[in-house]
Design a protein around this motif. Structure first.
Motif, mmCIF file in Angstrom:
data_model
loop_
_atom_site.group_PDB
_atom_site.id
_atom_site.type_symbol
_atom_site.label_atom_id
_atom_site.label_comp_id
_atom_site.label_asym_id
_atom_site.label_seq_id
_atom_site.Cartn_x
_atom_site.Cartn_y
_atom_site.Cartn_z
ATOM 1 N N LEU A 57 115.591 -112.695 -39.410
ATOM 2 C CA LEU A 57 115.344 -111.708 -38.364
ATOM 3 C C LEU A 57 114.822 -112.323 -37.076
ATOM 4 N N HIS A 196 110.754 -104.658 -33.757
ATOM 5 C CA HIS A 196 110.430 -105.143 -35.094
ATOM 6 C C HIS A 196 109.013 -104.686 -35.425
ATOM 7 N N ARG A 229 115.217 -100.717 -40.254
ATOM 8 C CA ARG A 229 115.235 -102.168 -40.374
ATOM 9 C C ARG A 229 114.100 -102.658 -41.269
#
Length: 252
Positions: A57, A196, A229
């Motif tokens: 990621l 994120h 995610r």
């Protein structure tokens, strides 16, 4: 049930990065992320990612001269050349291993000149990134005293000013919990800018089963926001990583 990414800057640190990737896959993580992978051959990292099927990621820009107190370079006036060399290096490595994002570390600085340097280097980063994401992360003053970026509001103001679709906030529940307290409220406030999400217990930075922050509620709130995610497990295990993973079981 959320999906999770193993942050290999803290988990399985006794292993070489390719073997840490394999360990993360073996216990059920959905992705991996790291801090500073530059001493590991990118080909070896790619081989482990192909073997496991895990995506990488993100990774961080180098901190600079750590022995001299550096903790990032992008907000340091007069060191733009070093900062941009670190940004180039990070995106070159990200390109080689197909990492989704680069966290551009601001460094220890304050004032208008520092902000101007940071904004300028972030503009360079978003142009350099191509299809990859640029992340900025506020760090709490207990762990990173003097760090330029220290609140989600400050980060979101800079993100809005630059107004680039690939510039996003790395929302670390641990740092927000130490600095701002209302993690779920800040998740709602910052959602449009978040790229994120990471987590660890507050205040110990251990696994999420301990501490004062109820991660069952936090993970449920993140689910309710529609977040899909993987969430980054960036905590320091108290002993072997495998012994710290009870929180991953649905019944825990």
């Amino acid at each position: 049930m959320p999906r999770f990414s193993a942050n290999l800057g803290f988990l399985w640190t006794e292993l070489a990065l390719p073997d840490a990737i394999r360990s993360a896959a073996s216990v059920g993580f959905d992705a991996v992320e790291c801090h500073w992978p530059y001493d590991t051959d990118a080909g070896d990292v790619c081989a482990a990612l192909r073997e496991t099927g895990l995506p990488l990621l993100g990774l961080n820009t180098r901190r600079g001269d750590v022995d001299a107190g550096d903790n990032g370079l992008a907000a340091l006036p007069g060191r733009e050349a070093e900062a941009r060399a670190a940004i180039d290096e990070a995106f070159d490595y990200a390109d080689a291993v197909n990492a989704g994002a680069v966290h551009v570390m601001a460094g220890i600085a304050d004032g208008a000149d520092a902000r101007q340097a940071f904004v300028s280097n972030l503009r360079y980063s978003v142009s350099r990134a191509g299809a990859r994401m640029v992340l900025v992360e506020p760090l709490n003053a207990f762990d990173a005293p003097g760090y330029f970026l220290n609140t989600t509001q400050q980060a979101c103001e800079i993100i809005k000013e630059i107004n680039a679709p690939n510039l996003k906030l790395m929302f670390d529940c641990y740092h927000v919990g130490r600095t701002e307290g209302d993690v779920v409220g800040q998740l709602h406030a910052c959602l449009d800018h978040i790229g994120h999400i990471q987590f660890a217990s507050v205040p110990e930075r251990g696994d999420p089963s301990g501490g004062t922050l109820d991660y069952r509620s936090v993970f449920a709130a993140i689910d309710a926001l529609g977040w899909k995610r993987p969430l980054g497990a960036e905590y320091r295990p108290n002993g072997p990583t495998e012994a710290s993973l009870g929180w991953m079981s649905p019944d825990k």
